[in-house]
Design a protein around this motif. Structure first.
Motif, PDB file in Angstrom:
ATOM      1  N   GLY A 407      36.708  89.409  33.330  1.00 13.15           N
ATOM      2  CA  GLY A 407      35.437  89.848  33.471  1.00 13.15           C
ATOM      3  C   GLY A 407      35.401  91.196  34.460  1.00 13.15           C
ATOM      4  O   GLY A 407      36.524  91.317  35.069  1.00 13.15           O
ATOM      5  N   GLN A 419      20.995  95.507  28.830  1.00 13.53           N
ATOM      6  CA  GLN A 419      21.809  95.040  29.890  1.00 13.53           C
ATOM      7  C   GLN A 419      21.377  95.489  31.366  1.00 13.53           C
ATOM      8  O   GLN A 419      21.367  94.747  32.503  1.00 13.53           O
ATOM      9  N   ASP A 435      29.260  88.872  28.916  1.00 12.09           N
ATOM     10  CA  ASP A 435      27.651  88.743  28.510  1.00 12.09           C
ATOM     11  C   ASP A 435      27.319  87.355  28.825  1.00 12.09           C
ATOM     12  O   ASP A 435      26.423  86.935  29.308  1.00 12.09           O
ATOM     13  N   TYR A 490      19.579  88.921  26.430  1.00 14.27           N
ATOM     14  CA  TYR A 490      19.450  89.606  27.874  1.00 14.27           C
ATOM     15  C   TYR A 490      18.023  89.554  27.757  1.00 14.27           C
ATOM     16  O   TYR A 490      17.311  89.504  28.895  1.00 14.27           O
ATOM     17  N   TRP A 515      22.891  86.409  36.936  1.00 14.09           N
ATOM     18  CA  TRP A 515      24.015  87.230  36.110  1.00 14.09           C
ATOM     19  C   TRP A 515      25.002  87.628  37.062  1.00 14.09           C
ATOM     20  O   TRP A 515      24.949  88.048  38.140  1.00 14.09           O
ATOM     21  N   TYR A 517      29.885  88.659  37.120  1.00 17.10           N
ATOM     22  CA  TYR A 517      30.888  89.276  36.429  1.00 17.10           C
ATOM     23  C   TYR A 517      32.071  88.211  35.977  1.00 17.10           C
ATOM     24  O   TYR A 517      33.069  88.499  35.819  1.00 17.10           O
ATOM     25  N   GLY A 520      28.750  86.099  33.348  1.00 19.93           N
ATOM     26  CA  GLY A 520      27.591  86.779  32.447  1.00 19.93           C
ATOM     27  C   GLY A 520      26.310  85.822  32.742  1.00 19.93           C
ATOM     28  O   GLY A 520      26.020  85.606  33.858  1.00 19.93           O
ATOM     29  N   ARG A 521      25.488  85.688  31.735  1.00 19.13           N
ATOM     30  CA  ARG A 521      24.218  84.879  31.919  1.00 19.13           C
ATOM     31  C   ARG A 521      24.531  83.350  31.980  1.00 19.13           C
ATOM     32  O   ARG A 521      23.744  82.554  32.318  1.00 19.13           O
TER      33      ARG A 521
END
Length: 533
Positions: A407, A419, A435, A490, A515, A517, A520-521
């Motif tokens: 990430g 994004q 993501d 997203y 969110w 790194y 992600g989500r």
């Protein structure tokens, strides 16, 4: 059974590092396109490359790039025929490449169906004359060698302005899939913790709340691979029998020269078994099999999936340092191909890497991050979905960010429109990876049949094909009309459909609410994800 971590690395010396510019803005046009030399620190110049045959791919940019960008930004879906008629490189550009090649003693080996990839073959001497360079050999500290141009190559003005990238002038641009082995420590489960553990497909359905309906019916999944997949095809049947799954019909498209390589079998086992294992009622599995994991072969293989345009989703469990992908021309070339995929409503799910926030130029023991800061490509592409990793500690799911999951902030890719509103710890300037995420820790790993025997495998090369299966479930529930996954993940699916991972680190980055790194989500509540897509 034993536990195995699939780490994705470059085929370069374990102690080598790219000589890279201080910032993305310092990268020259020649480097972005793949025309500049690539050097590694500590390398020894061995002199001029002896004459040999070379294969070089010229990736042509689309016509009306701004119009194509708008198609993707507005989340429209076009057909391959529409792409060819409106956006594919002009036939006159291909003709200009052909004329230049012929005049310089080079042959056009192939032109892709979308006219994006023109593959040339010829001697290194002929390429050198045509491009105004010589080729130099270098030896790295581990004894391995590679070649690269001496000085920047130059294309003719007749088509240079229509070139997205040139792949193959340096031989260092090659992906590899070396296994890293580890043994789980036996610990007693307490307080609801079940770790180490291993999971089969039905275990994952339960863990991530997959619906009994919406199991991928009407969809096909695809896997990008290389080599001889005879054994993985047999292993898939045994996997289906062992876990009581429907037998999925398998078709294969071989792109380029057939290869006898079987070194990646455990990877292709993982990809085939869990892309289908997460979507057991898909109507088929399509294998797109390249001649090797070199950048030019993978570029052609992914492009064939795109131009066929018969599969809405695919997965690719490999990657390389974004820095190398950029200076080798691979990033600009593959981004061109993947933008067409996004415009056609296709999504490539790809692993974010197993070296944390570090570039996989160097692999530490059992995935411990080491090397240069950076992200994995093609997970870094805005036209693909990068999939990160978690450690599953128990039901719930009780998860933390897997310390080795890839990430970070990309060097060369701007944040895509979908994004921009990610929130959380997203900085909002450059593309962020990953993501989404899924279990990837080998100590909470996947039960996989490898050469007829069960093994436990982890890595983001497990979470990427699994997410393809999850997406196939959503596509099946919506008649295959969801289009490219980025805007859906997203901007359509609500945050409540994700398990927000707020504990764990991957080197430079820390899991945060919303969110981040690391994951992600987050990981999906599959029932809620399918309903909210």
């Amino acid at each position: 059974m034993h536990r195995s971590l699939r780490a994705v690395a470059l085929g370069v010396a374990a102690t080598a590092a790219l000589v890279v510019p201080a910032s993305a803005s310092a990268v020259t046009t020649a480097q972005k396109v793949g025309l500049a030399p690539i050097l590694t620190s500590g390398g020894t110049d061995l002199g001029t490359l002896p004459a040999r045959s070379l294969s070089v791919t010229i990736a042509l940019a689309p016509r009306n790039k701004a119009g194509l960008d708008q198609v993707v930004a507005q989340h429209q879906t076009i057909s391959a025929a529409t792409f060819n008629s409106r956006y594919a490189p002009a036939t006159s550009t291909v003709s200009a490449v052909r004329s230049w090649a012929s005049a310089n003693g080079l042959s056009v080996s192939s032109v892709s169906a979308n006219r994006t990839l023109v593959r040339l073959s010829g001697s290194s001497t002929a390429f050198g004359r045509a491009l105004g360079v010589t080729f130099e050999r270098y030896q790295q500290s581990d004894g391995s060698t590679y070649y690269t141009p001496k000085g920047a190559a130059h294309l003719p003005s007749s088509f240079s302005g229509q070139v997205a990238g040139v792949v193959g002038l340096s031989s260092i641009g090659r992906l590899s899939l070396p296994p890293k082995r580890t043994t789980a420590n036996s610990t007693a489960a307490t307080g609801g913790i079940n770790y180490p553990a291993d999971y089969g497909p039905q275990d994952f359905w339960s863990l991530y709340n997959a619906p009994s309906s919406a199991t991928g019916s009407g969809q096909q999944v695809a896997v990008i691979a290389e080599g001889d997949l005879t054994i993985p095809k047999q292993d898939l049947v045994k996997f289906e029998q062992q876990f009581g799954l429907p037998q999925v019909p398998v078709t294969q498209t071989t792109v380029g020269t057939a290869s006898s390589d079987t070194s990646g079998n455990d990877e292709w086992d993982l990809d085939t078994q869990y892309s289908t294992g997460f979507a057991p009622d898909v109507t088929g599995l399509h294998l797109y099999v390249g001649a090797s994991l070199s950048n030019d072969d993978i570029l052609a293989t992914v492009n064939r999936w795109v131009t066929d345009n018969t599969n809405r989703q695919a997965s690719f469990s490999a990657g390389e340092c974004e820095l190398l992908a950029q200076v080798s021309g691979f990033q600009t070339s593959l981004d061109t191909v993947l933008e067409q995929a996004a415009a056609q409503g296709q999504t490539l799910f790809t692993s974010s890497g197993d070296t944390g926030s570090f570039c996989p130029l160097i692999i530490g023991v059992n995935g411990v991050p080491a090397g240069l800061p950076g992200t994995n490509y093609p997970a870094a592409s805005p036209f693909a979905m990068g999939v990160g990793g978690t450690t599953v500690l128990g039901p719930g799911p009780n998860e933390i960010a897997w310390y080795a999951g890839g990430g970070g902030i990309t060097f060369f890719e701007n944040a895509p429109a979908y994004q921009s509103g990610a929130g959380g710890s997203f900085t909002g300037v450059d593309r962020g990876v990953p993501d989404v995420a899924l279990d990837a820790d080998p100590n909470s790993g996947y039960r996989v049949i490898v050469n007829g025997t069960e093994q436990i495998i982890g890595g983001t090369s497990a979470s990427a094909p699994s997410w393809q299966g999850i997406w196939a479930r959503a596509q099946g529930a919506h008649g295959g009309t969801l289009g490219f996954a980025g805007p859906v993940i997203y901007n359509t699916v609500p945050a409540s459909a994700f398990n927000d991972i707020t504990v764990g680190t991957i080197g430079f980055y820390v899991a945060t609410p919303g969110w981040d790194y690391t994951t992600g989500r987050g990981t999906p509540n599959i029932s809620a994800f399918v309903a909210g897509s």
